[in-house]
Design a protein around this motif. Structure first.
Motif: not given
Length: 311
Positions: A169-174
Motif C-alpha cells: 500500500x502507499x501512504x501520502x503524508x501531509x
C-alpha cells in the motif's frame, strides 16, 4: 514481528522505529546518511536508536549491493528513504536515483522475503500537485521533480501488488512537523530564527499558502495503523494527515507567540513547484484504518520547541 524501516535515521523514520520498538517488535533499519542536511543530526538519531537496541545499517539503496546487507525473514517494510523537498540544490538525478531506482532495488529484495506481510510505501501529498485537497481517487498532477518521482516510486510498489507478487500500500503524508524535523523545513527554521535572531528566508506569496500541518505523533499513528490490516490495505492508497487547515502565517504566529518575539523575514522570489494548498482528505483512512489525528498546532509546535531547545 520483524520490521525493516528504510530512511530510519531521518525525521519520521526514526519516530516510527521507536514507536514499533516500544511495542516489542524487532526493528532494523537502513539509511545512507545523505548530506542533504547535516549528517550529525541523523547520526544523533541513529545513536539514540542503537541505544535502544535497534540495528541501523549504513548503506545506499541506490546501489544493488545494499540489499545484500539487509536481514532475512522480514515481515513488514516501511519505505521512507527518499530525496525530499524541492531544493534548488537537488538535481533531477538525485530525485530519480533516490526515489525511483532505490525503490526498485528495495522491491527486488522484498520479493525474496517469503514471510513478508506488507510493503508500506511512504508517499507524499506532493503527488497531487500544487493543490492537494483531494481523495485518493483523483488523477495526480505533480508539479515538481520530487512529486513526479515519488509518484513513480508509488506506482512501482503498487504494480507489484497488482501483479500479486506481494501485498503493498502507499501512504501520502501531509506537511509533517515536530521533533527531529529537518532544518530546511518550516518550523525548525522558524524556531531557529526566533531563538537565535536570524532572518527567515520567505518565498513571495508563501504566507498565504494553506497547509494541513500534522504533528509527527499523529503521522506515526496513521502509518502504524496498517499493521494487521494487510488484506484491507493491499493495493490501496491512503491520505495521512490532519483535516485542520492553516496558513503559513498562522504557523509563524504560533511560533512567535510561543517565543514572545517577532521573526524577521528576507523576501525571496516565488519558489517553483511550491504547493499552494494542502488539506488532507482522510475519509478513507478514518473508515478503513480508524485514523483520527488529535494534536493541535499549538500543542505540536510546543513539543517541537522543547526538542529544539534541548538540541
Amino acid at each position: 514481528m520483524k520490521i525493516l524501516i528504510t530512511g530510519i535515521a531521518g525525521f519520521i523514520g526514526s519516530h516510527v522505529a521507536e514507536y514499533l520498538h516500544n511495542l516489542d517488535h524487532e526493528v532494523v533499519g537502513i539509511d545512507n546518511f545523505s548530506d542533504y542536511y547535516p549528517v550529525t543530526l541523523k547520526k544523533k538519531n541513529s545513536e539514540a536508536l542503537r541505544a535502544k537496541g535497534i540495528e541501523v545499517i549504513e548503506a545506499d539503496l541506490r546501489e544493488t549491493s545494499a540489499i545484500h546487507k539487509l536481514p532475512e525473514n522480514i515481515e513488514y517494510i516501511f519505505h521512507f528513504a527518499a530525496q525530499p523537498g524541492i531544493a534548488a540544490t537537488s538535481t533531477f538525478e538525485d530525485y530519480l536515483t533516490n526515489n525511483v531506482i532505490a525503490t526498485q532495488n528495495l522491491l527486488t529484495y522484498a520479493l525474496q522475503q517469503e514471510h513478508l506481510k506488507l510493503f508500506v510505501n511512504i508517499g507524499t501529498s506532493s503527488i497531487y500537485g500544487l493543490n492537494a485537497t483531494f481523495a485518493e481517487t483523483v488523477v495526480p498532477k505533480p508539479a515538481s521533480h520530487y512529486g513526479v518521482t515519488k509518484l513513480a516510486a508509488e506506482q512501482l510498489v503498487l504494480c507489484s501488488s497488482r501483479l500479486n507478487q506481494l501485498k503493498a500500500c502507499s501512504l501520502r503524508l501531509y506537511s509533517v512537523y515536530g521533533s527531529r524535523e529537518r532544518p530546511d523545513k518550516l518550523f525548525t527554521k522558524l524556531l531557529d530564527c526566533g531563538l537565535n535572531d536570524k532572518t527567515f528566508p520567505l518565498f513571495e506569496g508563501s504566507l498565504s499558502h494553506l497547509r494541513s500541518f500534522t504533528h509527527v505523533s499523529d503521522i506515526v499513528k496513521g502509518i502504524t495503523s496498517v499493521i494487521g490490516k494487510e488484506e484491507v490495505c493491499n493495493g490501496e492508497i491512503f491520505n495521512i494527515g490532519t483535516e485542520a487547515e492553516y496558513t503559513t502565517q498562522q504557523g509563524v504566529d504560533a511560533v512567535e507567540k510561543l517565543l514572545n518575539t517577532t521573526i524577521k523575514f528576507n523576501q525571496l522570489p516565488p519558489r517553483s513547484g511550491d504547493q499552494q494548498r494542502t488539506k488532507a482528505n482522510i475519509d478513507k483512512a478514518r473508515e478503513l484504518l480508524n485514523y483520527n489525528p488529535t494534536v493541535t498546532l499549538e500543542e505540536g509546535v510546543a513539543e517541537q520547541l522543547a526538542w529544539f531547545r534541548e538540541l
